[in-house]
Design a protein around this motif. Sequence first.
Motif, PDB file in Angstrom:
ATOM      1  N   LEU A   1       0.810  -1.219   0.000  1.00 47.53           N
ATOM      2  CA  LEU A   1       0.000   0.000   0.000  1.00 47.53           C
ATOM      3  C   LEU A   1       0.845   1.271   0.000  1.00 47.53           C
ATOM      4  O   LEU A   1       0.324   2.369  -0.180  1.00 47.53           O
ATOM      5  CB  LEU A   1      -0.928   0.024   1.215  1.00 47.53           C
ATOM      6  CG  LEU A   1      -2.320  -0.586   1.027  1.00 47.53           C
ATOM      7  CD1 LEU A   1      -2.231  -2.063   0.670  1.00 47.53           C
ATOM      8  CD2 LEU A   1      -3.160  -0.402   2.277  1.00 47.53           C
ATOM      9  N   GLU A   2       2.160   1.096   0.260  1.00 50.07           N
ATOM     10  CA  GLU A   2       3.089   2.223   0.353  1.00 50.07           C
ATOM     11  C   GLU A   2       2.675   3.193   1.451  1.00 50.07           C
ATOM     12  O   GLU A   2       2.634   4.421   1.271  1.00 50.07           O
ATOM     13  CB  GLU A   2       3.197   2.950  -1.001  1.00 50.07           C
ATOM     14  CG  GLU A   2       3.759   2.071  -2.114  1.00 50.07           C
ATOM     15  CD  GLU A   2       3.928   2.810  -3.422  1.00 50.07           C
ATOM     16  OE1 GLU A   2       3.289   3.873  -3.600  1.00 50.07           O
ATOM     17  OE2 GLU A   2       4.704   2.342  -4.269  1.00 50.07           O
ATOM     18  N   VAL A   3       2.346   2.612   2.616  1.00 52.20           N
ATOM     19  CA  VAL A   3       2.021   3.405   3.801  1.00 52.20           C
ATOM     20  C   VAL A   3       2.777   2.791   4.980  1.00 52.20           C
ATOM     21  O   VAL A   3       3.435   1.769   4.845  1.00 52.20           O
ATOM     22  CB  VAL A   3       0.505   3.405   4.095  1.00 52.20           C
ATOM     23  CG1 VAL A   3      -0.267   4.062   2.952  1.00 52.20           C
ATOM     24  CG2 VAL A   3      -0.006   1.980   4.334  1.00 52.20           C
ATOM     25  N   SER A   4       2.672   3.407   6.148  1.00 52.65           N
ATOM     26  CA  SER A   4       3.353   2.896   7.329  1.00 52.65           C
ATOM     27  C   SER A   4       2.586   1.717   7.928  1.00 52.65           C
ATOM     28  O   SER A   4       1.382   1.539   7.673  1.00 52.65           O
ATOM     29  CB  SER A   4       3.475   4.000   8.382  1.00 52.65           C
ATOM     30  OG  SER A   4       2.191   4.360   8.876  1.00 52.65           O
ATOM     31  N   GLU A   5       3.285   0.915   8.739  1.00 53.78           N
ATOM     32  CA  GLU A   5       2.635  -0.208   9.409  1.00 53.78           C
ATOM     33  C   GLU A   5       1.508   0.253  10.334  1.00 53.78           C
ATOM     34  O   GLU A   5       0.441  -0.365  10.358  1.00 53.78           O
ATOM     35  CB  GLU A   5       3.667  -1.038  10.186  1.00 53.78           C
ATOM     36  CG  GLU A   5       4.569  -1.878   9.288  1.00 53.78           C
ATOM     37  CD  GLU A   5       5.501  -2.764  10.095  1.00 53.78           C
ATOM     38  OE1 GLU A   5       4.989  -3.564  10.915  1.00 53.78           O
ATOM     39  OE2 GLU A   5       6.724  -2.651   9.914  1.00 53.78           O
TER      40      GLU A   5
END
Length: 253
Positions: free
Chosen positions: A225-229
């Motif tokens: 998703l190219e986001v943080s955990e």
Amino acid sequence: MNGYDVKTNEELLSEFLETRSHGLKQELALRYSYIVKTIAMQMRGVYISFADMDDIVNEGVIALMGAIEKFDPSRNVKFVSYASLRVRGAIIDFARKQDWAPRSVRKMAKEIDSAAGELHIELGRSPTEHEVAAKMGLEIDKYRKALGDTSLYNLLSLDALLDESQGGGDIADESYIDEPAQRLQNAELYAVLKNAVSELKPKEQLVISLYYRKELNMKEIAKVLEVSEPRVSQIQANAIRSLRKSLEKYMGK
């Protein structure tokens, strides 16, 4: 040389089911131990606050051994799928028995549910996270943190409801599918959950699919998703809360 190395997993499993050899069981447990390790890594967020991975792996191995003992090939279910179900169920059951959730987490989860429920009635649709945050008088960052903090509570609450809807049986035991009435109930439950998933936002649907179907962990999903955990955890928490509300409605709660 014990002769096991020239046989496939399927051949060994078939032989074990006929002989119930302890040596075969040990060999199968070693060969399928990757299932336990994979699921333990994937579900790290479920138990990290109260248990070490070694403890979880031990629980998973016990469940795996039980799966080897109870597996019935006549049900036309793949062993890996059956064992994965039992291992996942064992980890969730372990988490539920810890009574891990502080009162503040339970309180926050109920407040989020209440605010989202009121907004749903007012707006005639599912509210956005910004709308729920505003309703609660929280800044969006604080709301997202609260959502992440309650993600495990929501997950275990959803699991408890699923367990209850199936008559309180072992969620990792597929024996209940033999009962016609239970099969019908499970079909209805599947339809309810499938419809609930279809009503989730696209990112929520993707996270649910990657987590439960593809069995990716939070770090892997974050890369997709190219986001943080933490953001993945928040998206998952929101999705599970929505699914839980749909299931509660179905069960008349």
